[in-house]
Design a protein around this motif. Structure first.
Motif, mmCIF file in Angstrom:
data_model
loop_
_atom_site.group_PDB
_atom_site.id
_atom_site.type_symbol
_atom_site.label_atom_id
_atom_site.label_comp_id
_atom_site.label_asym_id
_atom_site.label_seq_id
_atom_site.Cartn_x
_atom_site.Cartn_y
_atom_site.Cartn_z
ATOM 1 N N ARG A 1 87.907 -82.865 63.662
ATOM 2 C CA ARG A 1 88.375 -81.766 62.831
ATOM 3 C C ARG A 1 89.186 -82.277 61.649
ATOM 4 O O ARG A 1 89.873 -83.276 61.760
ATOM 5 C CB ARG A 1 89.159 -80.756 63.635
ATOM 6 C CG ARG A 1 90.612 -81.075 63.811
ATOM 7 C CD ARG A 1 91.348 -79.925 64.451
ATOM 8 N NE ARG A 1 92.715 -80.001 64.017
ATOM 9 C CZ ARG A 1 93.691 -79.348 64.545
ATOM 10 N NH1 ARG A 1 93.479 -78.540 65.525
ATOM 11 N NH2 ARG A 1 94.900 -79.460 64.082
ATOM 12 N N ASP B 1 92.238 -82.189 58.834
ATOM 13 C CA ASP B 1 93.618 -81.743 58.732
ATOM 14 C C ASP B 1 94.272 -82.501 57.583
ATOM 15 O O ASP B 1 93.914 -83.639 57.317
ATOM 16 C CB ASP B 1 94.377 -82.028 60.021
ATOM 17 C CG ASP B 1 95.404 -80.965 60.318
ATOM 18 O OD1 ASP B 1 95.847 -80.288 59.367
ATOM 19 O OD2 ASP B 1 95.775 -80.788 61.478
ATOM 20 N N THR C 1 100.596 -75.055 49.680
ATOM 21 C CA THR C 1 99.244 -74.858 50.180
ATOM 22 C C THR C 1 98.409 -76.099 49.908
ATOM 23 O O THR C 1 98.367 -76.590 48.784
ATOM 24 C CB THR C 1 98.583 -73.640 49.482
ATOM 25 O OG1 THR C 1 99.409 -72.502 49.686
ATOM 26 C CG2 THR C 1 97.204 -73.383 50.054
ATOM 27 N N ARG D 1 99.842 -78.616 58.485
ATOM 28 C CA ARG D 1 98.990 -77.434 58.400
ATOM 29 C C ARG D 1 97.726 -77.630 59.224
ATOM 30 O O ARG D 1 97.239 -78.733 59.379
ATOM 31 C CB ARG D 1 98.551 -77.176 56.958
ATOM 32 C CG ARG D 1 99.679 -76.971 56.008
ATOM 33 C CD ARG D 1 99.849 -75.524 55.753
ATOM 34 N NE ARG D 1 100.916 -75.359 54.785
ATOM 35 C CZ ARG D 1 101.620 -74.270 54.722
ATOM 36 N NH1 ARG D 1 101.374 -73.274 55.508
ATOM 37 N NH2 ARG D 1 102.569 -74.163 53.829
ATOM 38 N N SER D 2 97.176 -76.527 59.716
ATOM 39 C CA SER D 2 95.883 -76.547 60.396
ATOM 40 C C SER D 2 94.863 -75.865 59.494
ATOM 41 O O SER D 2 95.174 -74.849 58.869
ATOM 42 C CB SER D 2 95.954 -75.784 61.716
ATOM 43 O OG SER D 2 96.798 -76.463 62.607
ATOM 44 N N PRO D 3 93.666 -76.396 59.444
ATOM 45 C CA PRO D 3 92.647 -75.787 58.581
ATOM 46 C C PRO D 3 92.115 -74.491 59.169
ATOM 47 O O PRO D 3 92.088 -74.313 60.384
ATOM 48 C CB PRO D 3 91.548 -76.839 58.533
ATOM 49 C CG PRO D 3 91.693 -77.555 59.827
ATOM 50 C CD PRO D 3 93.170 -77.578 60.117
ATOM 51 N N LYS D 4 91.743 -73.594 58.309
ATOM 52 C CA LYS D 4 91.075 -72.358 58.722
ATOM 53 C C LYS D 4 89.584 -72.543 58.456
ATOM 54 O O LYS D 4 89.206 -73.344 57.596
ATOM 55 C CB LYS D 4 91.621 -71.189 57.918
ATOM 56 C CG LYS D 4 93.082 -70.878 58.227
ATOM 57 C CD LYS D 4 93.582 -69.714 57.406
ATOM 58 C CE LYS D 4 94.978 -69.319 57.778
ATOM 59 N NZ LYS D 4 95.989 -70.335 57.644
ATOM 60 N N PRO D 5 88.735 -71.839 59.185
ATOM 61 C CA PRO D 5 87.294 -71.964 58.914
ATOM 62 C C PRO D 5 86.997 -71.733 57.433
ATOM 63 O O PRO D 5 87.543 -70.821 56.815
ATOM 64 C CB PRO D 5 86.674 -70.867 59.779
ATOM 65 C CG PRO D 5 87.660 -70.679 60.892
ATOM 66 C CD PRO D 5 89.012 -70.904 60.266
ATOM 67 N N SER E 1 87.821 -73.832 55.051
ATOM 68 C CA SER E 1 88.769 -74.536 54.190
ATOM 69 C C SER E 1 88.067 -75.699 53.498
ATOM 70 O O SER E 1 87.188 -76.330 54.078
ATOM 71 C CB SER E 1 89.934 -75.080 55.018
ATOM 72 O OG SER E 1 90.667 -74.042 55.606
#
Length: 79
Positions: free
Chosen positions: A8, A10, A23, A57-61, A63
């Motif tokens: 994943r 990040d 951001t 931060r964690s990525p959102k679908p 991103s």
């Protein structure tokens, strides 16, 4: 040569545009097992592209992903 890759993306890639907006511009691929350690302990991770940063931060679908990390990851999957 055996290489372990991540599963994943990040990052904490910040754009310095004079505002306090933290951001991420895009997310990087890092080793999966290092993400939680970095988030909790504040240690730095190394992305496939060589970028070094602490995970905040964690990525959102959907991103955006670092183009260099994505290219390297695809090459590793092929070989």
């Amino acid at each position: 040569m055996a290489t372990q890759t991540i599963e994943r993306p990040d990052t904490d890639e910040r754009v310095d545009d004079g505002t306090d907006d933290d951001t991420p511009k895009f997310f990087h691929y890092v080793k999966k097992e290092k993400i939680a350690e970095s988030a909790v302990m504040g240690t730095h991770v190394v992305a496939l592209c060589g970028e070094v940063f602490p995970v905040t931060r964690s990525p959102k679908p959907g991103s955006p992903v670092c183009a260099d990390c994505k290219r390297i990851y695809q090459q590793l999957k092929k070989g």
